[in-house]
Design a protein around this motif. Structure first.
Motif, PDB file in Angstrom:
ATOM      1  N   ARG A  40      46.727  43.416  26.012  1.00  0.00           N
ATOM      2  CA  ARG A  40      45.688  42.407  26.267  1.00  0.00           C
ATOM      3  C   ARG A  40      46.148  41.409  27.321  1.00  0.00           C
ATOM      4  O   ARG A  40      45.416  41.113  28.274  1.00  0.00           O
ATOM      5  CB  ARG A  40      45.341  41.682  24.959  1.00  0.00           C
ATOM      6  CG  ARG A  40      44.272  40.619  25.115  1.00  0.00           C
ATOM      7  CD  ARG A  40      44.061  39.854  23.823  1.00  0.00           C
ATOM      8  NE  ARG A  40      43.137  38.751  23.993  1.00  0.00           N
ATOM      9  CZ  ARG A  40      43.045  37.706  23.181  1.00  0.00           C
ATOM     10  NH1 ARG A  40      43.843  37.621  22.108  1.00  0.00           N
ATOM     11  NH2 ARG A  40      42.180  36.739  23.422  1.00  0.00           N
ATOM     12  N   VAL A  41      47.354  40.877  27.164  1.00  0.00           N
ATOM     13  CA  VAL A  41      47.879  39.904  28.119  1.00  0.00           C
ATOM     14  C   VAL A  41      48.016  40.529  29.499  1.00  0.00           C
ATOM     15  O   VAL A  41      47.646  39.926  30.515  1.00  0.00           O
ATOM     16  CB  VAL A  41      49.222  39.331  27.632  1.00  0.00           C
ATOM     17  CG1 VAL A  41      49.830  38.397  28.674  1.00  0.00           C
ATOM     18  CG2 VAL A  41      49.046  38.580  26.306  1.00  0.00           C
ATOM     19  N   GLU A  42      48.529  41.746  29.557  1.00  0.00           N
ATOM     20  CA  GLU A  42      48.718  42.433  30.841  1.00  0.00           C
ATOM     21  C   GLU A  42      47.378  42.646  31.540  1.00  0.00           C
ATOM     22  O   GLU A  42      47.265  42.485  32.765  1.00  0.00           O
ATOM     23  CB  GLU A  42      49.412  43.776  30.606  1.00  0.00           C
ATOM     24  CG  GLU A  42      49.623  44.613  31.855  1.00  0.00           C
ATOM     25  CD  GLU A  42      50.613  44.010  32.839  1.00  0.00           C
ATOM     26  OE1 GLU A  42      50.564  44.389  34.026  1.00  0.00           O
ATOM     27  OE2 GLU A  42      51.424  43.145  32.426  1.00  0.00           O
ATOM     28  N   SER A  43      46.355  43.002  30.775  1.00  0.00           N
ATOM     29  CA  SER A  43      45.052  43.290  31.374  1.00  0.00           C
ATOM     30  C   SER A  43      44.391  42.048  31.963  1.00  0.00           C
ATOM     31  O   SER A  43      43.493  42.163  32.812  1.00  0.00           O
ATOM     32  CB  SER A  43      44.120  43.918  30.330  1.00  0.00           C
ATOM     33  OG  SER A  43      43.718  42.949  29.364  1.00  0.00           O
ATOM     34  N   LEU A  44      44.833  40.868  31.521  1.00  0.00           N
ATOM     35  CA  LEU A  44      44.197  39.626  31.958  1.00  0.00           C
ATOM     36  C   LEU A  44      45.024  38.827  32.954  1.00  0.00           C
ATOM     37  O   LEU A  44      44.553  37.825  33.494  1.00  0.00           O
ATOM     38  CB  LEU A  44      43.914  38.737  30.732  1.00  0.00           C
ATOM     39  CG  LEU A  44      42.935  39.301  29.706  1.00  0.00           C
ATOM     40  CD1 LEU A  44      42.918  38.402  28.465  1.00  0.00           C
ATOM     41  CD2 LEU A  44      41.531  39.421  30.285  1.00  0.00           C
ATOM     42  N   LYS A  45      46.241  39.245  33.221  1.00  0.00           N
ATOM     43  CA  LYS A  45      47.157  38.414  34.014  1.00  0.00           C
ATOM     44  C   LYS A  45      46.663  38.194  35.439  1.00  0.00           C
ATOM     45  O   LYS A  45      47.000  37.191  36.072  1.00  0.00           O
ATOM     46  CB  LYS A  45      48.558  39.021  34.020  1.00  0.00           C
ATOM     47  CG  LYS A  45      48.699  40.295  34.831  1.00  0.00           C
ATOM     48  CD  LYS A  45      50.150  40.763  34.887  1.00  0.00           C
ATOM     49  CE  LYS A  45      50.293  41.982  35.807  1.00  0.00           C
ATOM     50  NZ  LYS A  45      51.700  42.409  35.911  1.00  0.00           N
ATOM     51  N   ASP A  46      45.856  39.128  35.957  1.00  0.00           N
ATOM     52  CA  ASP A  46      45.327  38.983  37.311  1.00  0.00           C
ATOM     53  C   ASP A  46      43.860  38.553  37.307  1.00  0.00           C
ATOM     54  O   ASP A  46      43.135  38.743  38.289  1.00  0.00           O
ATOM     55  CB  ASP A  46      45.475  40.296  38.078  1.00  0.00           C
ATOM     56  CG  ASP A  46      46.935  40.670  38.297  1.00  0.00           C
ATOM     57  OD1 ASP A  46      47.750  39.755  38.528  1.00  0.00           O
ATOM     58  OD2 ASP A  46      47.251  41.869  38.222  1.00  0.00           O
ATOM     59  N   PHE A  47      43.433  37.960  36.217  1.00  0.00           N
ATOM     60  CA  PHE A  47      42.058  37.469  36.102  1.00  0.00           C
ATOM     61  C   PHE A  47      41.752  36.538  37.271  1.00  0.00           C
ATOM     62  O   PHE A  47      42.546  35.646  37.605  1.00  0.00           O
ATOM     63  CB  PHE A  47      41.889  36.737  34.779  1.00  0.00           C
ATOM     64  CG  PHE A  47      40.515  36.176  34.543  1.00  0.00           C
ATOM     65  CD1 PHE A  47      39.464  37.022  34.233  1.00  0.00           C
ATOM     66  CD2 PHE A  47      40.280  34.815  34.630  1.00  0.00           C
ATOM     67  CE1 PHE A  47      38.189  36.503  34.008  1.00  0.00           C
ATOM     68  CE2 PHE A  47      39.011  34.289  34.402  1.00  0.00           C
ATOM     69  CZ  PHE A  47      37.967  35.140  34.094  1.00  0.00           C
ATOM     70  N   ASP A  48      40.612  36.738  37.916  1.00  0.00           N
ATOM     71  CA  ASP A  48      40.231  35.958  39.100  1.00  0.00           C
ATOM     72  C   ASP A  48      39.624  34.632  38.662  1.00  0.00           C
ATOM     73  O   ASP A  48      38.406  34.531  38.435  1.00  0.00           O
ATOM     74  CB  ASP A  48      39.248  36.760  39.954  1.00  0.00           C
ATOM     75  CG  ASP A  48      39.026  36.138  41.325  1.00  0.00           C
ATOM     76  OD1 ASP A  48      39.229  34.923  41.470  1.00  0.00           O
ATOM     77  OD2 ASP A  48      38.650  36.886  42.258  1.00  0.00           O
TER      78      ASP A  48
END
Length: 500
Positions: free
Chosen positions: A459-467
């Motif tokens: 979950r954290v990895e999937s969101l780390k590049d959130f724009d």
């Protein structure tokens, strides 16, 4: 991410409480070693300490805890919120089922609704319900436009279709479709329909101070340190300790609980695009006792809403939050902004007129006074902590042994945090190898924490590049559209422009 500003606007909750624990330091010097450091002294940090105590009280194995607070005790978001213990009983059902299915949506609602009984049971057991102005009762969503009524009713109808009218979380909900009846029940002028459901309220600042006092006195193992910001945290060393650095020295701990909400990325940089602060507005109005029948929210749609409650005697103040028809005109000043030392333009004057303009039979002698002068806590800003995927993070921090997080409650923590930290406490205790851990009996009847709250590595990895910028731009665009609605263009909503 910087630390919270040291000079936030004053809040009625804090100023009126006049707590002797405001600047609490259990010892003059910071302890140099402990079992657990809890960073943050708000609702999350206080209940984490409480549940650690309750899980170990029977066998006397409570670990030593040091609580660090950058400001005064509970001087952050909890001391500045709206005081409503108001679950989403139905209103997010369609959104949640789209993401998690019917059972996933139901689980999220059950978790929130369970907080009503959880608060009642805990506060009754500790004998502090009256001290913290706790009440259970009803609340309402007052639809102020036909379009908003259609949205609210569609969520209610979808829930009933999927789970039946006798489902335990909807059984005590009801709809009022006749506008005259809706206005009479809600006391809100112009209400076209309403959904009524169980809810509660509490004085959040008094609640936290009372809870911390209980834990400190019953265990002798909680050391509270106000005005001591955590500047840096290390990884676990070869001896199993994490070093937490503050301006007053360092403390070594076997575990660290990050209960810093909007400020989590200050110490956990992997959350820099995931959890961010935004500003909200609240005010306290003078009023006669028991003027309002229950808590509630006015909803016009298009990002425009207010919510309110009335504090029991002897205080009687009405707490109003939102003022969205005002602040929707300058969204970049508060969306994803964290400086709560600022009074947002036009808000205090709008709040002063709320009662006479919005409430049926508002007595003339109630006037339009704030409960305190605006600069002394009658009107204030607070922080919410929206996250990239709209849910909090509660559990072990992936990839950081000994670090735990409970943060990102998005301005909706009151019906989420208590049972989330109850879930977190045994995880921390197990990681420390504490013996004699026993789940408190009062928790047996409550549901487990929802899966969307778990901070998995994926979950954290999937969101780390959130724009973040794209998200801000989209939010701003929605508010700019809302600013064109009629409700956002009356004298109360735009009068500040002329004054400026």
């Amino acid at each position: 991410m910087v630390l919270p500003v040291p000079n936030p606007t004053k809040s009625y909750w804090i100023e009126a409480a006049q707590s002797p624990l405001k600047d609490w330091r259990s010892t003059p010097e910071l302890p140099n070693q402990t079992d657990i450091v809890i960073i943050g002294s708000g609702y999350t940090g206080a209940t984490a300490a409480y549940w650690i105590h309750k899980h170990t009280a029977e066998h006397g194995t409570t670990p030593h805890m040091v609580m660090l607070e950058a400001r005064d005790i509970c001087g952050g978001a909890t001391g500045r919120n709206g005081g409503q213990l108001r679950p989403h009983a139905y209103s997010r059902y369609l959104t949640w089922t789209t993401r998690f299915g019917k059972e996933g949506g139901l689980a999220l609602i059950k978790h929130e609704m369970a907080h009503l009984d959880a608060f009642r049971d805990m506060l009754t057991a500790e004998g502090i319900a009256d001290d913290v102005s706790f009440r259970l009762g009803e609340t309402f969503d007052a639809a102020m436009t036909p379009a908003e009524w259609a949205r609210l009713k569609s969520n209610y109808d979808a829930f009933v279709k999927d789970h039946g009218p006798e489902a335990d979380v909807i059984r005590d909900c009801r709809i009022i479709e006749d506008p005259n009846e809706a206005e009479a029940f809600t006391q809100m002028k112009g209400c076209v329909g309403a959904v009524v459901h169980p809810s509660g309220q509490v004085w959040p600042y008094k609640f936290v101070h009372a809870l911390l006092k209980i834990v400190a006195e019953k265990t002798g193992k909680l050391n509270v340190q106000a005005h001591t910001p955590a500047l840096q945290v290390s990884e676990r060393d070869a001896e199993g300790y994490i070093t937490v650095t503050t301006p007053r020295g360092s403390v070594r701990a076997k575990a660290v609980i990050h209960s810093t909400n909007a400020w989590a990325s200050h110490l956990l940089p992997e959350y820099k695009n995931i959890i961010l602060p935004s500003l909200s507005t609240v005010a306290a109005l003078k009023a006669p006792a028991d003027l309002l029948k229950c808590t509630g929210a006015q909803q016009w749609g298009g990002e425009i809403w207010n919510y309110h409650l009335q504090i029991p005697p002897p205080y009687n103040a009405i707490i109003v939050g939102g003022a969205k028809c005002v602040i929707t005109h300058y969204p970049r000043d508060w969306i994803k902004q964290g400086d709560d030392s600022k009074h947002l333009p036009g808000v205090a004057d709008y709040m002063r007129t709320w009662g006479a303009a919005e409430v049926f039979e508002w007595p003339q002698d109630a006037g339009s006074e704030l409960a305190l002068p605006a600069q002394e806590g009658g009107s204030w800003t607070g922080l919410t902590s929206p996250t990239a995927d709209a849910f909090p993070f509660v559990g072990a921090v992936p990839g950081r042994e000994g670090h735990f997080i409970a943060a990102g409650f998005g301005g909706h923590g009151m019906p989420r945090i208590l049972l989330s930290t109850a879930h977190l406490a045994p995880i921390v205790l197990a990681a420390l190898g504490v013996q004699g851990v026993k789940k408190p009996a009062m928790l047996d009847k409550f549901p487990s924490m929802p899966q969307p709250f778990v901070p998995t590595a994926e979950r954290v990895e999937s969101l780390k590049d959130f724009d973040v910028q794209a998200d801000i731009d989209a939010d701003v665009k929605e508010h700019e559209a809302a600013a064109k609605l009629d409700i956002a263009n009356g004298p109360r909503a735009v009068g500040w422009k002329t004054a400026a």
